[in-house]
Design a protein around this motif. Structure first.
Motif, PDB file in Angstrom:
ATOM      1  N   ALA A  10       3.164   4.594  -4.603  1.00 27.95           N
ATOM      2  CA  ALA A  10       3.153   4.285  -6.033  1.00 27.95           C
ATOM      3  C   ALA A  10       2.112   3.215  -6.332  1.00 27.95           C
ATOM      4  CB  ALA A  10       4.532   3.834  -6.490  1.00 27.95           C
ATOM      5  N   THR A  63       8.346   3.952 -16.083  1.00 28.37           N
ATOM      6  CA  THR A  63       8.673   4.013 -14.665  1.00 28.37           C
ATOM      7  C   THR A  63      10.024   3.342 -14.454  1.00 28.37           C
ATOM      8  OG1 THR A  63       7.469   1.969 -14.337  1.00 28.37           O
ATOM      9  CG2 THR A  63       6.299   4.000 -13.841  1.00 28.37           C
ATOM     10  N   ASN A  82      -8.910   1.079 -12.687  1.00 28.64           N
ATOM     11  CA  ASN A  82      -7.973   0.541 -13.663  1.00 28.64           C
ATOM     12  C   ASN A  82      -8.526   0.580 -15.064  1.00 28.64           C
ATOM     13  OD1 ASN A  82      -6.275   0.207 -11.674  1.00 28.64           O
ATOM     14  ND2 ASN A  82      -6.105  -2.013 -11.813  1.00 28.64           N
ATOM     15  N   LEU A 114      11.147   6.914 -10.342  1.00 30.44           N
ATOM     16  CA  LEU A 114       9.956   7.444 -11.007  1.00 30.44           C
ATOM     17  C   LEU A 114       8.877   6.379 -10.978  1.00 30.44           C
ATOM     18  CD1 LEU A 114      10.701   9.102 -14.463  1.00 30.44           C
ATOM     19  CD2 LEU A 114       9.399  10.051 -12.571  1.00 30.44           C
ATOM     20  N   ALA A 115       7.735   6.733 -10.419  1.00 30.67           N
ATOM     21  CA  ALA A 115       6.675   5.730 -10.342  1.00 30.67           C
ATOM     22  C   ALA A 115       5.315   6.411 -10.433  1.00 30.67           C
ATOM     23  CB  ALA A 115       6.791   4.940  -9.044  1.00 30.67           C
ATOM     24  N   LEU A 129       6.850 -12.591  -5.414  1.00 32.57           N
ATOM     25  CA  LEU A 129       6.358 -11.254  -5.699  1.00 32.57           C
ATOM     26  C   LEU A 129       5.534 -11.266  -6.981  1.00 32.57           C
ATOM     27  CD1 LEU A 129       6.954  -8.722  -4.057  1.00 32.57           C
ATOM     28  CD2 LEU A 129       8.748  -8.158  -5.676  1.00 32.57           C
ATOM     29  N   ASN A 141       1.402   6.896 -12.222  1.00 27.67           N
ATOM     30  CA  ASN A 141       0.672   6.742 -13.486  1.00 27.67           C
ATOM     31  C   ASN A 141       1.482   7.282 -14.663  1.00 27.67           C
ATOM     32  OD1 ASN A 141      -1.944   7.926 -11.431  1.00 27.67           O
ATOM     33  ND2 ASN A 141      -1.631   5.798 -11.994  1.00 27.67           N
ATOM     34  N   LEU A 187       7.275  -2.311  -1.060  1.00 25.23           N
ATOM     35  CA  LEU A 187       8.080  -3.516  -1.265  1.00 25.23           C
ATOM     36  C   LEU A 187       9.268  -3.222  -2.172  1.00 25.23           C
ATOM     37  CD1 LEU A 187       5.172  -6.092  -1.517  1.00 25.23           C
ATOM     38  CD2 LEU A 187       6.881  -5.979   0.281  1.00 25.23           C
ATOM     39  N   MET A 207       0.850  -1.187   0.000  1.00 24.23           N
ATOM     40  CA  MET A 207       0.000   0.000   0.000  1.00 24.23           C
ATOM     41  C   MET A 207       0.890   1.243   0.000  1.00 24.23           C
ATOM     42  SD  MET A 207      -3.361  -0.388  -0.060  1.00 24.23           S
ATOM     43  CE  MET A 207      -4.268   0.685   1.070  1.00 24.23           C
ATOM     44  N   ARG A 229      -7.806  -1.631  -4.155  1.00 30.10           N
ATOM     45  CA  ARG A 229      -8.705  -2.641  -4.713  1.00 30.10           C
ATOM     46  C   ARG A 229      -8.069  -4.024  -4.672  1.00 30.10           C
ATOM     47  NH1 ARG A 229      -9.792   1.591  -7.055  1.00 30.10           N
ATOM     48  NH2 ARG A 229      -8.068   1.394  -8.509  1.00 30.10           N
ATOM     49  N   ILE A 286       6.323  10.421  -7.476  1.00 25.01           N
ATOM     50  CA  ILE A 286       5.153   9.653  -7.886  1.00 25.01           C
ATOM     51  C   ILE A 286       4.169  10.542  -8.620  1.00 25.01           C
ATOM     52  CG2 ILE A 286       3.188   8.311  -7.049  1.00 25.01           C
ATOM     53  CD1 ILE A 286       5.412   7.737  -4.677  1.00 25.01           C
ATOM     54  N   SER A 333       9.428  -2.260  -5.308  1.00 26.83           N
ATOM     55  CA  SER A 333       9.324  -2.479  -6.752  1.00 26.83           C
ATOM     56  C   SER A 333       8.303  -1.503  -7.319  1.00 26.83           C
ATOM     57  CB  SER A 333       8.895  -3.918  -7.059  1.00 26.83           C
ATOM     58  OG  SER A 333       9.854  -4.816  -6.571  1.00 26.83           O
ATOM     59  N   CYS A 334       8.439  -0.259  -6.861  1.00 28.02           N
ATOM     60  CA  CYS A 334       7.400   0.740  -7.102  1.00 28.02           C
ATOM     61  C   CYS A 334       7.158   1.024  -8.581  1.00 28.02           C
ATOM     62  CB  CYS A 334       7.759   2.027  -6.394  1.00 28.02           C
ATOM     63  SG  CYS A 334       8.674   1.774  -4.880  1.00 28.02           S
ATOM     64  N   GLY A 335       8.136   0.738  -9.422  1.00 28.44           N
ATOM     65  CA  GLY A 335       7.962   0.996 -10.847  1.00 28.44           C
ATOM     66  C   GLY A 335       7.009   0.015 -11.499  1.00 28.44           C
ATOM     67  N   SER A 336       6.647  -1.023 -10.773  1.00 22.73           N
ATOM     68  CA  SER A 336       5.858  -2.091 -11.377  1.00 22.73           C
ATOM     69  C   SER A 336       4.596  -2.389 -10.586  1.00 22.73           C
ATOM     70  CB  SER A 336       6.701  -3.367 -11.480  1.00 22.73           C
ATOM     71  OG  SER A 336       8.022  -3.064 -11.829  1.00 22.73           O
ATOM     72  N   SER A 381      11.533 -10.258 -10.127  1.00 13.57           N
ATOM     73  CA  SER A 381      10.239 -10.876  -9.873  1.00 13.57           C
ATOM     74  C   SER A 381       9.435 -11.005 -11.148  1.00 13.57           C
ATOM     75  CB  SER A 381       9.467 -10.121  -8.796  1.00 13.57           C
ATOM     76  OG  SER A 381       9.738  -8.764  -8.856  1.00 13.57           O
ATOM     77  N   LEU A 407       3.862  -8.702  -9.788  1.00 14.44           N
ATOM     78  CA  LEU A 407       3.877  -7.316 -10.223  1.00 14.44           C
ATOM     79  C   LEU A 407       2.636  -6.989 -11.042  1.00 14.44           C
ATOM     80  CD1 LEU A 407       7.575  -7.218 -11.437  1.00 14.44           C
ATOM     81  CD2 LEU A 407       6.693  -6.670  -9.177  1.00 14.44           C
ATOM     82  N   HIS A 408       2.392  -5.688 -11.207  1.00 10.56           N
ATOM     83  CA  HIS A 408       1.282  -5.221 -12.042  1.00 10.56           C
ATOM     84  C   HIS A 408      -0.009  -5.957 -11.721  1.00 10.56           C
ATOM     85  CE1 HIS A 408       4.148  -2.990 -14.424  1.00 10.56           C
ATOM     86  NE2 HIS A 408       4.852  -4.083 -14.625  1.00 10.56           N
ATOM     87  N   CYS A 454      12.382  -0.056 -15.194  1.00 13.75           N
ATOM     88  CA  CYS A 454      11.773  -1.194 -14.480  1.00 13.75           C
ATOM     89  C   CYS A 454      10.400  -1.569 -15.022  1.00 13.75           C
ATOM     90  CB  CYS A 454      11.655  -0.876 -13.002  1.00 13.75           C
ATOM     91  SG  CYS A 454      13.168  -0.254 -12.283  1.00 13.75           S
ATOM     92  N   PHE A 503      12.835   3.691  -4.306  1.00 13.36           N
ATOM     93  CA  PHE A 503      13.646   2.470  -4.317  1.00 13.36           C
ATOM     94  C   PHE A 503      15.066   2.706  -4.808  1.00 13.36           C
ATOM     95  CE2 PHE A 503      13.002   1.807  -8.905  1.00 13.36           C
ATOM     96  CZ  PHE A 503      11.816   2.485  -9.117  1.00 13.36           C
ATOM     97  N   TYR A 559      -0.464   2.568  -4.405  1.00 12.87           N
ATOM     98  CA  TYR A 559      -1.765   3.129  -4.039  1.00 12.87           C
ATOM     99  C   TYR A 559      -2.381   3.888  -5.206  1.00 12.87           C
ATOM    100  CZ  TYR A 559      -5.320   5.395  -1.146  1.00 12.87           C
ATOM    101  OH  TYR A 559      -6.504   5.821  -0.609  1.00 12.87           O
ATOM    102  N   VAL A 560      -1.591   4.745  -5.853  1.00 12.69           N
ATOM    103  CA  VAL A 560      -2.165   5.517  -6.958  1.00 12.69           C
ATOM    104  C   VAL A 560      -2.447   4.639  -8.170  1.00 12.69           C
ATOM    105  CG1 VAL A 560      -1.053   7.658  -6.204  1.00 12.69           C
ATOM    106  CG2 VAL A 560       0.008   6.311  -8.009  1.00 12.69           C
ATOM    107  N   ASN A 561      -1.936   3.429  -8.168  1.00 12.44           N
ATOM    108  CA  ASN A 561      -2.267   2.508  -9.254  1.00 12.44           C
ATOM    109  C   ASN A 561      -3.371   1.534  -8.873  1.00 12.44           C
ATOM    110  OD1 ASN A 561      -0.772   3.103 -11.634  1.00 12.44           O
ATOM    111  ND2 ASN A 561       1.089   2.563 -10.538  1.00 12.44           N
TER     112      ASN A 561
END
Ligand SMILES: Cc1cc2nc3c(=O)[nH]c(=O)nc-3n(C[C@H](O)[C@H](O)[C@H](O)COP(=O)(O)O)c2cc1C
Ligand code: FES
Lengths: 211, 581
Positions: free
Chosen positions: A93, B380, A200, B373-374, A147, B376, A132, A90, A101, B448, A134-137, B46, A149-150, B80, B220, A95-97
């Motif tokens: 990064a 990213t 989404n 960078l993360a 883990l 929307n 965690l 949560m 949910r 973000i 891996s905020c880019g994913s 992952s 992702l997405h 990433c 990160f 959260y906004v994605n």
């Protein structure tokens, strides 16, 4: 039966020996308590009261200090875990994605509110954590050590299906129980999943406006 | 957890031996026909990069070139969001979204037929990479983080060897001071100045602590560094230790980063084995040991005084400053606490000189900044840009703009201590002063991006819930204030607030800011204050119009009529309440 008890006793003794070795390694090192607690949790799965007392005596620290430290840090568990854990990120990064949910979907699966769905409950603990890494994913979800992702709310369903299968298969293999195969039956067709990923898919963003 | 301790060689290494190791490694690498670098950092790992490694090995076996191809796992390659990434040499090419099924075709195309494999090719001048200036990340994704030889072959430990051999500690400090390097952990305190204070401490035992506790959700950078180039951090620490006169270093990182912990442990063992850390480093009179300490999930333990208590094995609660750690830190001794990225900047500065470093960035913020960078966004990942680069350039050029062609709404910088910056300030520069001017802060470098589906009231409540959960409870303004602030925000979110509540919110925010003990409480109201400043309309819509413009929040009476439907994002009190277990 006697054999099982005997095995358990041996296992408990082994764990204690492991802990003793960990305590030996840390001997004389300053500030070793947190390291020891990490190792103890690794060995026992959580930090039982008597073990905390034992650690306090070994490190010559007041039990109140040891308990105070163990209860301060969120990663230390003072109660036995449910067996398997789903960790939903949560962090901002995620959260906004749409992580809330994902969290909701996981919670509904593992702790359904409706009485009728209780028997389908999955024996997972659901936790939310802040990041965690891996905020880019994102959104990111972790099942035990794996883990994902997405994850969107709808992929949670299939991810959960998948891990329940593997986890149950593994559990069955290890304890030899012969419960009916859960495949396909664990999750009753859910009428809520479609709505949970509102943000989404774009069209659904307006959906909530109408309510 | 801990493996066999490798016996330390009695004799320290020499600079010549270091060069020799580097040369030998480079020569060995040059004998390969090709190199395959598979990103093994968090996201890509992952996404399946471990299977990918096997697939590439198998593909090379099959083509009978296995012994001619060097296949390694590297640290983060940056993009990433499109992982797993793979780089192939010669004719350096980056491939994105690589799956094990494609490994064989890439090998036969790129290595055997010497033609790039088009469908997964990442454009050589992809905008994501075009405007970056990698200093801290210069070796990221290019070397094997589990091989000290590889780091040495890339010039590693040369800065340490030179510093302890040719420079007096005062001289090293002067160089860092002149470079203009400022702390990357959030505060931006001049690094050289801090080193000087610790240096002057008269105590015999001093400490260097690397703050790798990276608690900001959505950031990160430190994780990527620990995983991708652990030796650079060790080298920076050792140089810092030499400069301030410390013999012992600690790296404090998060238990949530198991791979980083593993890589760092391995790196320490390797460095002790050579030895490049240990007794009489490079035959000088300087000895330095490094230990790893692992946190246990408390955000506040990233604050320096709290972090030191945690290393001491106590509850990670902050203490009033002064005394600062530089005067009285670990076990009461002078202690240098620096962020991971700060320390990773040190070896290149020592090697290339202060003038080189201060030539980058802005007047008061020199050098570069690593940013994660993360949100929307299209692209990213992990980037590094000169200080002073505009937000617009980062978000739209490097980040490729907002995903799915939605409208940009705000960018959050500085984590729970920072703020949200709206589109009218997109030309603000990313440096310590400019971001503060627009009501946010640099923080550790997490960025973000939010599109128009985000409700800013919900975001404000989100951050306040975070601070409420993470407050250590030691001081009252923070412990009680964050709860009250959250309650008001939640009331607004549910359409149950009045305009008067907005005044109370503002008043309380300022009070918590002014009276809290540590940085957590003092900065907790920042996101609320900045969001209130830029997005006041949204608050008023919730209060007077009882509607959420973004369609995220559900008003209280609506939830009754829609009792059978699940609540949308972030409106459920259970969800919010359980943010922290
Ligand atoms: C609540 C709180 C959390 C913090 N978390 C971190 C962190 O995760 N990493 C970090 O480097 N600094 C963090 N800091 C800043 C540290 O207190 C300290 O200023 C920093 O480590 C100094 O290093 P620098 O001078 O290299 O920036 C935090 C501060 C506060 C108040
Ligand atoms: S915010 Fe979810 S992994 Fe960082």
């Amino acid at each position: 039966m006697a054999q099982i008890e005997k095995n358990q006793a041996i296992e408990a003794e082994n764990k204690h020996k492991q802990l003793d070795r960990a305590l030996m390694r840390q001997q004389g090192r300053r500030g070793a308590l947190i390291e020891v607690l990490h190792e103890a949790q690794h060995i026992f799965g959580y930090l039982p009261r008597d073990i905390l007392g034992y650690i306090a005596a070994s490190l010559q620290l007041p039990p109140s200090h040891v308990f105070g430290v163990a209860s301060f840090y969120p990663s230390f568990r003072l109660h036995p875990p449910a067996g398997h854990t789903i960790t939903v990120c949560m962090g901002t990064a995620c959260y906004v994605n749409g992580a809330s949910r994902v969290l909701r979907a996981a919670e509904e699966r593992c702790h359904p509110r409706a009485e009728s769905e209780q028997h389908d409950r999955i024996p997972f603990d659901v936790h939310a954590v802040h990041c965690l890494g891996s905020c880019g994913s994102g959104p990111v979800m972790q099942v035990d050590d794996d883990l994902y992702l997405h994850t969107a709310a709808e992929t949670v369903e299939s991810a959960l299906d998948q891990c329940v299968e593997t986890v149950r298969a593994a559990d069955h293999a290890s304890d030899g129980t012969t419960e009916a195969s859960p495949s396909g039956e664990i999750f009753p067709e859910s009428d809520t999943s479609g709505r949970q990923d509102a943000r989404n898919n774009d069209s659904a963003a307006g959906e909530t406006d109408d309510t | 957890m801990r493996e066999i301790t490798i016996q330390q060689r009695a004799r320290p290494m020499t600079l010549e031996e270091l060069y020799q190791i580097g040369r030998a490694h480079r020569e060995r690498v040059a004998t390969f026909r090709a190199e395959i670098h598979v990103c093994g950092s968090g996201g890509c790992r992952s996404a399946g990069s471990e299977k990918l490694l096997d697939a590439f090995r198998a593909a090379c076996e099959k083509k009978k070139i296995a012994s001619d191809v060097r296949i390694i796992t590297t640290g983060c390659m940056g993009l990433c969001g499109q992982g797993p990434l793979v780089r192939i040499l010669p004719r350096e090419t980056l491939y994105a979204g690589v799956t094990p099924e494609k490994a064989e075709r890439i090998v036969s195309s790129h290595i055997i037929r010497e033609k790039p494999f088009r469908s997964l090719l990442l454009d050589a001048d992809h905008p994501f990479y075009a405007s970056q200036t990698p200093i801290v990340l210069r070796h990221m994704g290019r070397l094997d983080p589990e091989s000290i030889e590889d780091y040495i072959a890339h010039g590693g430990y040369e800065a340490l060897a030179k510093a302890v051999t040719y420079s007096a500690p005062e001289h090293v400090i002067l160089e860092i001071r002149n470079s203009g390097l400022r702390g990357r952990g959030g505060g931006g305190y001049p690094t050289g100045l801090k080193w000087d204070i610790v240096r002057r401490g008269t105590s015999k035992s001093k400490y260097v602590v690397c703050n790798a506790d990276e608690g900001d959700p959505g950031a990160f950078m430190d994780r990527a560094l620990l995983e991708g180039n652990p030796h650079a951090i060790l080298e920076g620490m050792a140089i810092a230790g030499y400069a301030v006169g410390a013999q012992q270093g600690y790296i404090y990182t998060r238990g949530e980063y198991p791979l980083a912990v593993e890589r760092m442990r391995h790196a320490i063992r390797e460095a002790e084995r050579l030895p490049v850390i240990g007794n009489r480093i490079f035959e000088s009179g300087f000895s330095f040991q490094v230990d790893l300490r692992i946190g246990a999930g408390a955000f506040v333990s990233g604050e320096e005084t709290a972090l030191l208590r945690s290393i001491e094995g106590k509850r990670g609660q902050p203490q009033p400053r002064p005394p600062y750690p530089s005067a009285s830190g670990l076990w009461g001794e002078p202690t240098l606490v620096n962020n991971t990225e700060t320390l990773a900047n040190v070896p290149p500065i020592v090697l290339n000189g202060a003038r080189w470093f201060s030539g980058m960035g802005t007047e008061r913020s020199r050098g570069t900044k690593v940013i994660s960078l993360a949100g929307n966004l299209r692209n990213t990942g992990l980037i590094e840009v000169p200080m002073g680069t505009s937000l617009r350039s980062i978000i739209f050029d490097i980040g490729g703009g907002v995903r799915e062609n939605r409208a940009f709404k705000a960018v959050q910088t500085g984590g729970p201590s920072g703020g949200c910056i709206p589109s009218q300030h997109l030309d603000a520069a990313v440096d310590f002063e400019s971001l503060a001017q627009v009501g946010s802060m640099m923080g550790s470098g997490g960025m973000i991006v939010m599109d128009d589906t985000a409700c800013m009231v919900d975001v404000a409540a989100y951050f306040m819930a975070f601070c409420r959960d993470e407050s250590c409870g030691k001081c009252i303004p923070c412990r009680v204030g964050t709860v009250q602030l959250y309650r008001i925000l939640d009331r607004i979110r549910r359409g149950g607030a009045t305009l008067q509540d907005l005044d109370i919110l503002e008043e309380l925010a300022v009070m918590v800011k002014d009276t809290s003990l540590c940085g957590l409480g003092r900065s907790a109201p920042n996101p609320v204050i900045s969001i209130l400043h830029y997005f006041r309309r949204e608050f008023e819509d919730h209060i007077t119009g009882r509607r959420c413009p973004a369609g995220v929040c559900l008003m209280d009476n609506e939830s009754e009529t829609a009792a059978t439907a699940p609540l949308p994002a972030g409106t459920s009190p259970q969800t919010e309440g359980s943010v922290h277990e």
